[in-house]
Design a protein around this motif. Structure first.
Motif, PDB file in Angstrom:
ATOM      1  N   LEU A 148       0.557  -0.213   5.487  1.00 22.54           N
ATOM      2  CA  LEU A 148       0.868   0.390   4.184  1.00 22.54           C
ATOM      3  C   LEU A 148      -0.037   1.576   3.865  1.00 22.54           C
ATOM      4  CD1 LEU A 148       1.690  -2.894   2.300  1.00 22.54           C
ATOM      5  CD2 LEU A 148       3.196  -0.886   2.394  1.00 22.54           C
ATOM      6  N   ILE A 149      -1.211   1.616   4.477  1.00 24.76           N
ATOM      7  CA  ILE A 149      -2.109   2.768   4.286  1.00 24.76           C
ATOM      8  C   ILE A 149      -1.466   4.014   4.908  1.00 24.76           C
ATOM      9  CG2 ILE A 149      -4.357   3.725   4.964  1.00 24.76           C
ATOM     10  CD1 ILE A 149      -5.410   0.797   4.926  1.00 24.76           C
ATOM     11  N   MET A 171      -4.757 -11.193   4.113  1.00 20.81           N
ATOM     12  CA  MET A 171      -3.422 -10.598   4.245  1.00 20.81           C
ATOM     13  C   MET A 171      -2.364 -11.656   3.956  1.00 20.81           C
ATOM     14  SD  MET A 171      -3.761  -7.642   6.895  1.00 20.81           S
ATOM     15  CE  MET A 171      -2.680  -8.255   8.127  1.00 20.81           C
ATOM     16  N   ASP A 202       4.431  -3.853  -6.185  1.00 18.42           N
ATOM     17  CA  ASP A 202       3.095  -4.139  -6.717  1.00 18.42           C
ATOM     18  C   ASP A 202       2.161  -2.929  -6.706  1.00 18.42           C
ATOM     19  OD1 ASP A 202       3.399  -6.750  -7.414  1.00 18.42           O
ATOM     20  OD2 ASP A 202       2.265  -7.595  -5.749  1.00 18.42           O
ATOM     21  N   GLY A 210      -0.969 -12.905  -1.476  1.00 20.01           N
ATOM     22  CA  GLY A 210      -0.433 -12.884  -2.832  1.00 20.01           C
ATOM     23  C   GLY A 210      -1.380 -12.274  -3.850  1.00 20.01           C
ATOM     24  N   ILE A 211      -2.450 -11.632  -3.336  1.00 23.39           N
ATOM     25  CA  ILE A 211      -3.375 -10.977  -4.267  1.00 23.39           C
ATOM     26  C   ILE A 211      -3.320  -9.452  -4.098  1.00 23.39           C
ATOM     27  CG2 ILE A 211      -4.841 -13.006  -4.588  1.00 23.39           C
ATOM     28  CD1 ILE A 211      -6.894 -11.735  -2.703  1.00 23.39           C
ATOM     29  N   GLY A 212      -2.258  -8.994  -3.424  1.00 23.02           N
ATOM     30  CA  GLY A 212      -1.932  -7.563  -3.447  1.00 23.02           C
ATOM     31  C   GLY A 212      -2.709  -6.677  -2.499  1.00 23.02           C
ATOM     32  N   GLY A 213      -3.276  -7.243  -1.458  1.00 19.26           N
ATOM     33  CA  GLY A 213      -4.123  -6.450  -0.556  1.00 19.26           C
ATOM     34  C   GLY A 213      -3.434  -5.201  -0.026  1.00 19.26           C
ATOM     35  N   GLY A 214      -2.257  -5.369   0.552  1.00 20.01           N
ATOM     36  CA  GLY A 214      -1.556  -4.222   1.131  1.00 20.01           C
ATOM     37  C   GLY A 214      -1.167  -3.215   0.057  1.00 20.01           C
TER      38      GLY A 214
END
Ligand SMILES: C[C@](O)(CO)[C@H](O)COP(=O)(O)OP(=O)(O)OC[C@H]1O[C@@H](n2ccc(N)nc2=O)[C@H](O)[C@@H]1O
Ligand SMILES: Nc1ncnc2c1ncn2[C@@H]1O[C@H](COP(=O)(O)OP(=O)(O)OP(=O)(O)O)[C@@H](O)[C@H]1O
Length: 280
Positions: free
Chosen positions: A67-68, A95, A136, A98-102
């Motif tokens: 995603l980066i 990864m 997100d 569910g805490i939005g890392g990507g």
């Protein structure tokens, strides 16, 4: 030499209601995105040849799928002729957690390269650009804890009580797409008002399904509820969290966690470091 280093913080969904489904398959939802002070760190350096190179390898994610890189290419396409960038990341966020890392990595990339390449895009323009890449992402570009509706992109900043959170990351990977397309997902929760949430209402509609499919998540919630009746899952999991009034209470619970439940303690924040970097 790095030109710019920026944090990419995580979020917790304090509740997550699915209120409907759009014709394109995306779900209408209501959620409260609580930003926390636990983050990845991204490092950007300008190149001269227009290339985008992510130097940190991710297990199971190809360079072009990261995603980066996808966020950087999106901005490059929008801006045209740009110098390119070398990007590195210190990854802390689990990864598929569910805490939005990507999503947060993508948001920080857009804000970072907008600065590095001196493009001058406004925060709202970056949010619009990013929404098709991930529902997100806009909240991280906004950098404020927010009540969200639509597919998660209609944001209203909101003040939440100053709390500490214990977040546990069960050792399983939950695919957001799999949960959202599952036949047993509850999709007809009636919309609520902010006041109803503040008075203790709200749940995570994905939680029963994910608990049924992943015993690791189920066990984590059972364990965490010994410490707090308010323990809940974030997003589509796998992470679960519980609020505490103090840092020491959260650390005390973490110290008792079994080895199969790695975790960390973080503070709820109303603004992330990105808040001061975007221009409205
Ligand atoms: C579960 C949450 O994390 C809650 O904050 C988000 O709603 C998910 O956001 P995200 O990971 O950025 O989601 P995307 O990358 O846009 O989509 C991943 C998958 O979830 C589905 N999806 C996502 C968001 C949404 N409102 N409805 C959906 O049905 C999409 O169809 C896709 O199959
Ligand atoms: N930079 C990135 N960081 C994390 N995951 C990435 C990245 N780029 C691509 N991915 C892929 O996206 C998937 C979902 O990542 P992410 O960490 O955003 O999920 P999540 O924590 O469930 O997020 P969300 O709460 O937004 O659904 C990962 O399993 C991975 O395959």
């Amino acid at each position: 030499m790095t030109d710019l280093s920026l944090a990419a913080p995580a979020k917790l969904n304090l509740f997550l209601h699915i209120t409907g489904r759009r014709s394109d398959g995306y779900h209408e939802l209501q959620t409260l995105f609580q930003l926390i002070d636990y983050a990845d760190q991204l490092h950007f350096t300008a190149r001269r040849d227009g290339e985008i190179v992510l130097h940190t390898a991710f297990a199971g994610v190809a360079h072009e799928d990261n995603l980066i890189v996808r966020a950087a290419r999106l901005l490059q396409r929008r801006a045209g002729d740009v110098p390119g960038a070398d990007i590195r990341i210190d990854k802390r966020l689990p990864m598929g957690g569910g805490i939005g890392g990507g999503s947060s990595n993508a948001a920080t990339t857009l804000i970072g390269l907008n600065r590095l390449w001196q493009l001058g895009l406004k925060r709202g323009e970056l949010m619009q650009l990013a929404t098709p890449l991930g529902a997100d992402i806009p909240v991280f570009i906004g950098g404020q804890t927010a009540w969200a509706e639509g597919i998660g992109e209609r944001l209203t900043p909101i003040e939440t009580p100053r709390l500490w959170y214990l977040i546990l990351a069960p050792k399983c990977h939950v695919s957001t797409a799999t949960i959202f397309s599952h036949k047993d997902l509850t999709r007809d929760t009636r919309p609520i008002k902010v006041a109803a949430f503040s008075q203790g209402g709200g749940q995570n509609d994905c939680e029963p399904l994910v608990r049924a499919l992943y015993p690791e998540v189920d066990n984590a919630l059972i364990w965490l509820r010994n410490f707090s009746p308010h323990a809940r899952m974030s997003g589509t999991g796998a992470c679960v969290f519980a609020p505490f009034d103090s840092e020491s209470e959260a650390h005390n619970a973490l110290a008792q966690a079994p080895p199969e439940l790695p975790g960390f303690v973080a503070k709820g924040i109303s603004h992330s470091p990105l808040f001061d970097l975007g221009s409205d």
